[in-house]
Every structure is written in C-alpha cells, then in structure tokens.
Design an enzyme around this catalytic site. Structure first.
Site, PDB file in Angstrom:
ATOM      1  N   ASP A 265       0.862  -1.181   0.000  1.00 25.43           N
ATOM      2  CA  ASP A 265       0.000   0.000   0.000  1.00 25.43           C
ATOM      3  C   ASP A 265       0.896   1.228   0.000  1.00 25.43           C
ATOM      4  O   ASP A 265       2.081   1.146   0.339  1.00 25.43           O
ATOM      5  CB  ASP A 265      -0.939   0.004   1.210  1.00 25.43           C
ATOM      6  CG  ASP A 265      -2.214   0.809   0.972  1.00 25.43           C
ATOM      7  OD1 ASP A 265      -2.357   1.418  -0.114  1.00 25.43           O
ATOM      8  OD2 ASP A 265      -3.071   0.830   1.867  1.00 25.43           O
ATOM      9  N   ASP A 266       0.315   2.357  -0.381  1.00 28.65           N
ATOM     10  CA  ASP A 266       1.094   3.588  -0.399  1.00 28.65           C
ATOM     11  C   ASP A 266       1.394   4.077   1.005  1.00 28.65           C
ATOM     12  O   ASP A 266       2.474   4.569   1.292  1.00 28.65           O
ATOM     13  CB  ASP A 266       0.386   4.678  -1.216  1.00 28.65           C
ATOM     14  CG  ASP A 266      -1.042   4.969  -0.755  1.00 28.65           C
ATOM     15  OD1 ASP A 266      -1.585   4.239   0.102  1.00 28.65           O
ATOM     16  OD2 ASP A 266      -1.639   5.933  -1.268  1.00 28.65           O
TER      17      ASP A 266
ATOM     18  N   ASP B  21      -2.016   4.937   7.689  1.00 30.52           N
ATOM     19  CA  ASP B  21      -2.337   6.180   8.398  1.00 30.52           C
ATOM     20  C   ASP B  21      -2.806   5.837   9.810  1.00 30.52           C
ATOM     21  O   ASP B  21      -1.998   5.611  10.701  1.00 30.52           O
ATOM     22  CB  ASP B  21      -3.396   6.946   7.602  1.00 30.52           C
ATOM     23  CG  ASP B  21      -3.653   8.356   8.117  1.00 30.52           C
ATOM     24  OD1 ASP B  21      -3.439   8.623   9.314  1.00 30.52           O
ATOM     25  OD2 ASP B  21      -4.095   9.207   7.324  1.00 30.52           O
TER      26      ASP B  21
END
Length: 163
Positions: free
Chosen positions: A95-96, A99
């Site tokens: 995943d980028d 968070d």
C-alpha cells in the site's frame, strides 16, 4: 473535529519521489523474499506495487479493493469491494500509506500470514506493517501525485502562521 481538521501539514510527493521511495522499499523487501506474488491495496497501492513488482521480478499481482477515504475525510467504515482467497502465506501486501491503521487492520485480519509493506507510515498505523520506508507525523496529509498537479504556491513567509 472532522478528520480533515487533523491535518496541519502537507507533504507533497512527486512521481519521481514516489518512484525512488518505492524502489528503496524494493531494496528492503529483496532480502525478505521471495514472494509468491504481490497483493496491491487499491487504489493507493497500485503504483508502488507496479514499481516493486518490476524491481523484484514478480509477475503475479492481485488486488484487494477497500474504500475508506473521500479526499481528506476518512470514513468510519471500510467498504471491501474485492478480496483474495487464502491467509496470505508467501504473499507481499503493498500500500502507499498506513495512516490510522483502519485499512491495515482489516487487511491483516484477512491475510494474517502475508508480509505487509507500505511506502509511507504514520505513527498510529506503523505497528501494523512489517516494512516501510518513510515515517511522517500523524498530522501530515501526504499529497500523492495522482491527487495533484504542478501550480504556483505562495512562499512560506507569506503564508499565515499556525501556532
């Protein structure tokens, strides 16, 4: 407070920087493999997954599709649009960003045996991933290149100061 209000800083990422960071992540992952394939978390993980697939010579790429953001507003529920079978043994999840950890937690539950890697990590979600490259503060919005374009920006000295 809306989730958008929690972002006090912006960290713009260019295509070149994302490519460099994804390649750096590939270097870290190289010694942890080999992998059966990559599972990219759509949409943010698709671009880093393509770079990593090339660098690690992985030709099998699957996707998990989860919707959790509407621009800077993080929704309270995650909508799973597509998943993969199995427990993830031998697979690499990309995943980028991790968070708050909501998406990562859900994917970890689905694929507990996979190796989970992100390009960027924030403190709240960092414990949920196995490998990442760059940590940013929790109050920073990462502006990815697919969400932006080049334009004039007011110099810092002329911007309102936050206390």
């Amino acid at each position: 407070m809306s989730t958008a209000d929690r972002y006090r800083k912006v960290f713009p990422v260019t295509w070149e920087q994302l490519h460099r960071d994804a390649k750096a992540l590939s270097w870290r992952l190289l010694e942890k493999g080999p992998y059966k394939g990559i599972i990219a978390i759509a949409r943010g993980g698709l671009v880093p997954a393509a770079v990593i697939a090339r660098e690690l010579d992985i030709h099998l790429v699957e996707t998990i599709c989860i919707s959790s953001y509407q621009w800077q507003e993080q929704t309270s529920s995650h909508k799973v649009l597509k998943t993969v079978e199995g427990r993830g043994e031998g697979w690499l999840i990309i995943d980028d960003l991790v968070d708050t950890g909501g998406t990562a937690r859900l994917v970890r539950e689905m694929l507990p045996e996979a190796h989970f890697a992100t390009v960027y990590a924030k403190p709240a979600g960092r414990p949920l991933v196995d490998t990442f490259i760059t940590e940013v503060s929790q109050d920073t919005w990462i502006l990815f290149p697919w969400d932006s374009e080049v334009q004039y920006v007011v110099p810092l000295v002329n911007q309102p100061q936050q206390s």
